[in-house]
Design a protein around this motif. Structure first.
Motif, short mmCIF file in Angstrom:
data_model
loop_
_atom_site.label_atom_id
_atom_site.label_comp_id
_atom_site.label_asym_id
_atom_site.label_seq_id
_atom_site.Cartn_x
_atom_site.Cartn_y
_atom_site.Cartn_z
N SER A 1 0.80 -1.05 -0.06
CA SER A 1 0.04 0.12 0.13
C SER A 1 0.73 1.19 0.10
N SER A 2 1.86 1.27 0.81
CA SER A 2 2.60 2.54 0.97
C SER A 2 4.02 2.45 0.26
N GLY A 3 4.08 3.63 -0.37
CA GLY A 3 5.53 4.07 -1.02
C GLY A 3 5.67 3.15 -2.17
N PHE A 4 4.60 2.62 -2.68
CA PHE A 4 4.61 1.82 -3.99
C PHE A 4 5.17 0.67 -3.81
N GLY A 5 5.31 0.11 -2.60
CA GLY A 5 5.86 -1.07 -2.12
C GLY A 5 6.99 -0.91 -1.13
N SER A 6 6.81 -1.08 0.24
CA SER A 6 8.00 -0.80 1.22
C SER A 6 8.14 -1.88 2.18
N ASN A 7 9.39 -1.82 2.81
CA ASN A 7 9.76 -2.79 3.85
C ASN A 7 8.90 -2.71 4.99
N PHE A 8 7.96 -3.79 4.93
CA PHE A 8 7.05 -3.78 6.39
C PHE A 8 7.55 -4.12 7.50
N LEU A 9 8.50 -5.34 7.42
CA LEU A 9 8.85 -5.77 8.73
C LEU A 9 10.01 -4.89 9.40
N GLY A 10 10.40 -3.90 8.71
CA GLY A 10 11.25 -2.85 9.30
C GLY A 10 10.31 -1.92 10.14
N ASP A 11 9.30 -1.66 9.27
CA ASP A 11 8.36 -0.72 10.03
C ASP A 11 7.60 -1.31 11.14
N PRO B 1 -3.71 -6.44 -8.35
CA PRO B 1 -2.64 -5.66 -8.95
C PRO B 1 -2.60 -5.13 -10.40
N ARG B 2 -3.87 -5.12 -11.04
CA ARG B 2 -3.98 -4.58 -12.19
C ARG B 2 -3.41 -3.28 -12.48
N HIS B 3 -3.85 -2.53 -11.41
CA HIS B 3 -3.32 -1.03 -11.55
C HIS B 3 -3.70 -0.49 -10.09
N ARG B 4 -3.07 0.48 -9.79
CA ARG B 4 -3.17 0.93 -8.58
C ARG B 4 -4.26 1.89 -8.31
N THR B 5 -4.58 2.24 -7.12
CA THR B 5 -5.79 3.16 -6.71
C THR B 5 -5.16 3.91 -5.65
N ASP B 6 -4.96 5.29 -5.74
CA ASP B 6 -4.45 6.30 -5.00
C ASP B 6 -5.34 7.15 -4.32
N PRO B 7 -5.69 7.45 -2.98
CA PRO B 7 -6.65 8.02 -2.25
C PRO B 7 -6.23 9.45 -2.34
N LEU C 1 -4.50 4.44 6.10
CA LEU C 1 -5.75 4.89 7.02
C LEU C 1 -6.71 4.24 6.13
N VAL C 2 -6.79 4.76 4.77
CA VAL C 2 -7.96 4.31 4.00
C VAL C 2 -7.92 3.22 2.95
N GLY C 3 -6.71 2.80 2.75
CA GLY C 3 -6.56 1.76 1.81
C GLY C 3 -6.02 2.19 0.50
N GLY C 4 -5.94 1.42 -0.36
CA GLY C 4 -5.20 1.53 -1.83
C GLY C 4 -3.88 1.52 -1.85
N GLU C 5 -3.18 2.04 -2.86
CA GLU C 5 -1.78 1.91 -3.19
C GLU C 5 -1.29 3.08 -3.67
#
Length: 887
Positions: free
Chosen positions: A97-107, A516-522, A533-537
């Motif tokens: 969702s975040s950053g077009f794909g981010s390291n979640f284990l670090g977060d 993953p057909r395409h992204r949805t940016d809130p 908070l609200v979902g999307g990518e």
């Protein structure tokens, strides 16, 4: 407040040291449980009452979402709930969702690894604020309980007083000023008394298995503050070793001390090793994170330091040392309390003075913060000093109320401190009235306790003394909590509460999400970290581990950021939407200004456009880049290189002229009629408007202020039929520099060129894309050659392959993932593994083996030495008279 426990006689012990039998005797567990339960209950009640007095959620209508509480912790907890319930697209390794794909284990290891955070699943999806508040309150209450239990382990005494002092620790100024709005730091508040208990176990050769487990949990929960708590526990252990020891010759004394230190070191090493699978991932994540500008340490004025011992003071530039005036007064009596052994007084006073000085000296400041001076709050370790002060208060009062001379000495020191702090800018109008009221009640409590000494059969006076002390400590704490929250809301940035804007956006995103057909940016919603908070990518992402690669890549394309680069934000631009496959974009129009006590509302529009798939095929290398820093090196040119097509007309020499009144400037240029005018002004503060635009079109606002804020490029309107572009710039009056613009700040987007580029990339791109957890697989047209480019930032940890080839570290193309193609492969696969997982797992396995070996050796030793084991469980019979009270 007389103690019912007779202290051990120490007049005949060198330096007032405690006999071995006294140190090893089993202490009753019931008072500890009572003190812990009382501290937890009192802490929770007072924390909630402080929120009620301040009128903040959930006991009032005002928001609590101050700075990072609203921008990081609230969004992360909202996303954590979805992930735990299987409603998120990513997994523990990767956040799609975040950053077009981010390291979640670090977060996860940074923000969400506390056991308390699992409670978020108990609350409804639309109540993340309530969940976070309850988690915060539980952490604070647990810290109070742990400190109360530690105090009664340190020395026996009246459990109600231990409970009060445990509450004073949990609700210190550090908690109200820092911890309550940075909930992950509260795990360090809990860890400090627990790690001190681990030190006691190491000193007494007890619990060799439980000790490392406690260390591991503390470091997993939040290794940053656990590191500080470990240093504090080391200070605690050193003082204990120097002020208590087994009887015997000096050589015999040194050997147990050394053995205790080695046991403590082993315990910490095994515990940190058990936490390594997560800690190492976070540590390596910080190494590749966007670097913040160096922050030179500037010690606070000593008058400000002294002021922070007093109630109702708030500041991020000085240490929050408030523990309550009664508790502070008791701590200050310790140097003068002749009932406590001189060696004990010297050890604890020296430790407290040295730790206080270490807050103000840069080398020790860096030691406390693991070698890097932090951005923002420079006194994050202050909770350790608060804990040491409360231990000193307990040592002075546990055996009964200090004698009058000690009380006078403590009162005199407190008066000097208050007088010296009077000139500090941190003093609030409530500071001295609250302190005076608390001190008056504490004096009445002391009178009641002194009268109880002469009437030992009475029960009313001791109860009255404790009640007055409770009133003093509680009243002052409530005033402090209320005033700190009010001062924070008036001085720092805040976000409104979760409201219809957020829930409406979440529903709109869920209805249109096509990943993953395409992204949805809130787009942007109040608070930041919007997609959490609200979902999307989307592009929005705020973390201490935001990759330098990601931040630089987006900044080069004209995206904006906050937090000195660690909070890139969404860019509503059709070219970057095509690059990152954002097929659905949400736009919000607020229905009124954001307010502290009002739920935000907005009208939401949905815009859909054709975009290439997440994986496209590029036949050759990207176009040559303009020389860095040249006039042609613009965000427009970088977008075109990443897209692979020319879509902008960039005027080479836009003319700038000043306005007649000297308050602004005008940019003029020529562009193709009907094209879209975009202004790229990353360091500009002010407004920009395109002449000839409809009167209903508001000017675009720019807020660039490096190094903290980078302004994103913005659309100003459509070029008129004449082709003349005229942009009116009105900078902020206090902006510096007033009109710093790039050499070529204007770009005119021709939509027909962009549409053609999108069609071409779609025709040659992936025919199908699948995303599962931390893996993305795409099917390509047969015979594809060149390079497959994934619309995913090339952060550390990605491995890719074409066809059936083994995964290997991914290639990079202009900051994105790239996989070379040879014309034979019809699929590409990329998988993410956070850096540090494998070595961390190996370290964790080795630590687990060491823990099992320790358990086996301890069990074997207990089997071989039953007599010695009974020695450590025998109950000592205290003497009835004393000259001094050792600890």
């Amino acid at each position: 407040m007389p103690s019912r426990v007779a202290p051990h006689r120490a007049a005949d012990r060198p330096g007032g040291r405690v006999p071995a039998a006294a140190e090893t005797a089993t202490r009753p567990s019931r008072p500890r449980l009572r003190a812990a339960a009382g501290a937890a209950l009192l802490t929770g009640v007072l924390f909630c009452l402080a929120s009620r007095l301040a009128g903040s959620h959930p006991f009032g209508s005002r928001t609590r979402n101050i700075v990072d509480l609203g921008q990081q912790y609230l969004p992360y907890h909202s996303y954590w709930r979805r992930l735990l319930l299987g409603e998120a697209d990513g997994d523990l390794f990767l956040n799609w969702s975040s950053g077009f794909g981010s390291n979640f284990l670090g977060d996860l290891g940074t923000y969400l690894s506390s056991p308390f955070d699992l409670l978020v699943v108990v609350f409804p999806a639309d109540r993340p604020e309530l969940a976070l508040y309850v988690i915060t309150a539980l952490k604070i209450a647990t810290a109070g309980a742990a400190m109360a239990a530690l105090l009664l382990t340190l020395r026996r005494g009246p459990w109600p007083v231990a409970a009060l002092l445990g509450t004073a620790y949990a609700l210190s100024g550090w908690t109200f000023n820092y911890g309550a709005t940075v909930p992950m730091w509260l795990d360090g508040l809990v860890a400090f008394p627990l790690l001190c208990l681990v030190g006691e176990w190491a000193r007494k050769r007890r619990r060799p298995v439980l000790g490392p487990l406690v260390v591991a949990i503390a470091w997993i929960a939040n290794f940053y503050t656990a590191y500080m708590a470990t240093i504090g526990a080391a200070v605690f252990l050193l003082v204990r070793l120097l002020t208590t020891d087994d009887t015997g010759s000096e050589g015999a004394v040194r050997r147990p001390r050394l053995a205790a230190l080695l046991r403590a070191a082993r315990t910490v090493a095994i515990g940190v090793g058990l936490a390594a699978p997560l800690v190492l991932v976070v540590f390596l994540g910080t190494k590749v994170a966007d670097p913040t500008p160096p922050t030179p340490f500037a010690p606070a004025a000593w008058t400000d330091v002294l002021a922070r011992f007093l109630p109702a003071t708030a500041s991020v530039a000085s240490p929050a040392l408030f523990i309550g005036t009664p508790a502070l007064a008791l701590a200050l009596t310790l140097p003068f309390n002749s009932v406590v052994a001189g060696r004990v007084r010297a050890g604890w006073v020296t430790a407290i003075v040295l730790v206080t000085l270490s807050l103000q000296w840069e080398p020790t400041h860096l030691l406390w913060h693991a070698g890097a001076s932090p951005n923002g709050i420079p006194y994050r370790q202050t909770f350790v000093l608060c804990g040491l002060l409360l231990m000193a208060a307990w040592l002075s009062v546990a055996g009964g109320l200090p004698r009058p001379l000690a009380l006078l000495g403590g009162a005199g020191t407190l008066a000097f401190l208050a007088r010296a702090a009077a000139v500090s800018v941190d003093i609030d109008r409530w500071t001295y009235p609250a302190a005076a009221g608390a001190l008056a009640l504490a004096a009445l409590a002391a009178v009641a306790a002194l009268l109880a000494r002469s009437r030992p059969a009475g029960r009313l006076l001791p109860v009255l003394a404790v009640g007055l002390l409770l009133a003093a400590q509680a009243g002052e704490t409530l005033v402090t909590g209320k005033r700190i929250e009010e001062q924070q809301l008036s001085k720092v940035s805040w976000a409104p509460r979760i409201g219809p804007w957020h829930t409406g956006m979440a529903a709109a995103v869920a209805a249109k999400d096509a990943w993953p057909r395409h992204r949805t940016d809130p787009g942007e919603v109040p608070g930041g970290n919007d997609v959490l908070l609200v979902g999307g990518e989307g592009a929005d992402y705020y973390s201490s581990l935001t990759s330098d690669t990601y931040s630089r890549t987006l900044a080069a394309l004209g995206f904006g950021f906050y937090a000195k680069g660690r909070h890139p934000v969404s860019l509503d631009n059709p070219v970057t939407d095509a690059i990152f496959s954002i097929g659905t974009r949400m736009r919000s129009t607020p229905e009124g200004p954001l307010e502290l006590d009002r739920l935000p509302e907005a009208r939401i529009e949905v815009a859909e456009s054709p975009v290439p798939p997440l994986v496209t095929v590029r036949p050759g290398p990207p176009a040559p880049a303009p020389a860095p820093g040249s006039a042609a090196d613009t965000a427009f040119a970088r977008q075109e290189r990443m897209l692979g097509s020319t879509v902008y007309e960039v005027p080479a020499d836009p003319r700038r002229t000043g306005t007649p009144d000297g308050t602004g400037a005008t940019l003029t240029a020529n562009c193709p009629a009907g094209s879209e005018v975009w202004l790229w002004a990353p360091e500009y503060q002010g407004t920009a408007a395109l002449s000839g635009s409809p009167a209903t079109t508001p000017p675009a606002e720019f807020a660039g202020k490096l190094p903290s804020v980078l302004a994103p490029m913005q659309r100003l309107g459509t070029v008129p039929a004449s082709g003349a572009v005229r942009i009116e710039l009105t900078p902020e009056p206090k902006a510096e520099p007033r009109l710093k613009l790039p050499a070529r700040p204007v770009g005119c987007l021709e939509r027909h060129r962009l549409d053609s580029a999108v069609r071409e990339l779609t025709a040659t791109g992936a025919t199908a894309v699948r995303a599962t957890g931390h893996t993305l697989t795409a099917e390509l047209p047969a015979g594809s050659t060149g390079t497959a480019v994934l619309a995913v930032p090339r952060i550390s940890g990605w491995r890719c392959a074409a066809g059936d080839a083994p995964l290997e570290p991914a290639h990079r193309r202009l900051g994105l993932l790239a996989v070379p193609l040879d014309g034979k492969a019809t699929t590409v696969t990329c998988s993410f593994r956070p850096p540090g997982v494998k070595p961390g797992g190996a370290a964790g396995a080795a630590a687990l083996l060491a823990l099992l070996l320790t358990a086996w050796l301890h069990r074997s030793r207990r089997t071989r030495e039953p007599a010695r084991r009974r020695e450590f469980t025998a109950r000592a019979h205290p003497a009835r008279s004393t000259e001094k009270t050792p600890v």
